[in-house]
Design a protein around this motif. Structure first.
Motif, short mmCIF file in Angstrom:
data_model
loop_
_atom_site.label_atom_id
_atom_site.label_comp_id
_atom_site.label_asym_id
_atom_site.label_seq_id
_atom_site.Cartn_x
_atom_site.Cartn_y
_atom_site.Cartn_z
N GLU A 143 -1.56 5.27 -19.06
CA GLU A 143 -1.81 4.17 -18.13
C GLU A 143 -2.86 4.59 -17.11
N ALA A 144 -3.71 3.64 -16.75
CA ALA A 144 -4.82 3.96 -15.86
C ALA A 144 -5.02 2.84 -14.84
N GLU A 145 -5.68 3.20 -13.74
CA GLU A 145 -6.11 2.23 -12.74
C GLU A 145 -7.59 2.47 -12.50
N ALA A 146 -8.34 1.39 -12.37
CA ALA A 146 -9.78 1.48 -12.16
C ALA A 146 -10.08 2.10 -10.79
N ALA A 147 -11.26 2.67 -10.68
CA ALA A 147 -11.69 3.28 -9.42
C ALA A 147 -11.69 2.23 -8.31
N LEU A 183 5.60 13.20 -8.08
CA LEU A 183 7.00 13.60 -8.14
C LEU A 183 7.33 14.25 -9.48
N SER A 184 6.74 13.70 -10.55
CA SER A 184 6.92 14.30 -11.88
C SER A 184 5.74 13.92 -12.75
N GLY A 185 5.47 14.75 -13.75
CA GLY A 185 4.40 14.48 -14.68
C GLY A 185 3.07 15.07 -14.24
N ARG A 186 2.02 14.67 -14.98
CA ARG A 186 0.66 15.12 -14.69
C ARG A 186 -0.24 13.90 -14.65
N VAL A 187 -1.14 13.86 -13.65
CA VAL A 187 -2.06 12.75 -13.48
C VAL A 187 -3.46 13.28 -13.20
N ARG A 188 -4.45 12.39 -13.35
CA ARG A 188 -5.82 12.74 -12.97
C ARG A 188 -6.26 11.74 -11.90
N GLY A 230 -11.12 13.12 -10.13
CA GLY A 230 -11.74 14.04 -11.08
C GLY A 230 -10.98 15.34 -11.30
N ARG A 231 -9.75 15.42 -10.78
CA ARG A 231 -8.94 16.64 -10.92
C ARG A 231 -7.59 16.31 -11.50
N GLU A 232 -6.97 17.31 -12.08
CA GLU A 232 -5.61 17.17 -12.62
C GLU A 232 -4.62 17.63 -11.56
N TRP A 233 -3.54 16.83 -11.41
CA TRP A 233 -2.49 17.12 -10.44
C TRP A 233 -1.15 17.08 -11.15
N SER A 234 -0.18 17.84 -10.64
CA SER A 234 1.13 17.88 -11.28
C SER A 234 2.24 17.89 -10.23
N GLU A 235 3.47 17.96 -10.72
CA GLU A 235 4.65 17.88 -9.88
C GLU A 235 4.52 18.70 -8.60
N GLY A 236 4.73 18.04 -7.47
CA GLY A 236 4.68 18.71 -6.17
C GLY A 236 3.35 18.61 -5.46
N ASP A 237 2.29 18.21 -6.16
CA ASP A 237 0.99 18.07 -5.50
C ASP A 237 0.99 16.82 -4.62
N ILE A 264 -6.05 10.67 0.44
CA ILE A 264 -7.34 10.02 0.22
C ILE A 264 -7.69 9.23 1.48
N GLU A 265 -8.79 9.61 2.10
CA GLU A 265 -9.21 9.00 3.36
C GLU A 265 -9.90 7.66 3.11
N PRO A 266 -9.97 6.80 4.13
CA PRO A 266 -10.71 5.54 3.99
C PRO A 266 -12.14 5.80 3.52
N GLY A 267 -12.60 4.97 2.58
CA GLY A 267 -13.95 5.11 2.04
C GLY A 267 -14.08 6.07 0.88
N GLU A 268 -13.04 6.85 0.60
CA GLU A 268 -13.05 7.81 -0.51
C GLU A 268 -12.50 7.13 -1.76
N ALA A 269 -13.30 7.06 -2.81
CA ALA A 269 -12.91 6.34 -4.03
C ALA A 269 -12.20 7.25 -5.01
N THR A 270 -11.25 6.67 -5.74
CA THR A 270 -10.58 7.39 -6.82
C THR A 270 -10.18 6.41 -7.91
N ASP A 271 -10.11 6.93 -9.11
CA ASP A 271 -9.47 6.22 -10.20
C ASP A 271 -8.17 6.95 -10.48
N PHE A 272 -7.45 6.54 -11.52
CA PHE A 272 -6.15 7.14 -11.80
C PHE A 272 -5.90 7.10 -13.30
N LEU A 273 -5.36 8.20 -13.85
CA LEU A 273 -4.94 8.27 -15.24
C LEU A 273 -3.67 9.10 -15.32
#
Length: 106
Positions: free
Chosen positions: A39-43, A56-61, A64-71, A75-84
């Motif tokens: 599942e993904a969300e657009a930038a 809380l659980s799993g791995r996401v991007r 542009g980086r990979e994050w996992s449980e506990g991370d 994200i500050e105002p004006g900073e863009a991100t997508d999600f996977l």
């Protein structure tokens, strides 16, 4: 005392300046977001709100980086991100403040 169920909320959002919510406030928004792998969300970006995501659980991007449980990602105002969701994942998301319409394509 009040009682509600997360599945009765919209996309996991249960606190904020929207309905339904268990606490209507402009101070912040809080959600528990559940994702299936792939599942993904657009930038997007927020011009007003700061968004804090706890994986809380799993791995996401995100960002542009990979994050996992506990991370915890802020994200500050004006900073863009997508999600996977790289795996099934659960995130807790807090946005400060609750600003209606503050989501823009990036």
């Amino acid at each position: 005392m009040k009682h509600a169920r997360l599945e009765d909320m919209v996309k996991g959002w249960f606190v904020g300046d929207f309905a339904p919510s268990v606490l209507r406030t402009t101070a912040c928004e809080v959600a528990v977001k559940r994702y299936k792998a792939g599942e993904a969300e657009a930038a997007h970006l927020h011009r007003v709100a700061t968004e804090v995501t706890l994986v809380l659980s799993g791995r996401v991007r995100m960002l542009g980086r990979e994050w996992s449980e506990g991370d915890i990602i802020t994200i500050e105002p004006g900073e863009a991100t997508d999600f996977l969701a790289l795996t099934d994942a659960v995130n807790v998301v807090v946005k400060l403040p609750s600003a209606a319409g503050d989501k823009y394509p990036a």
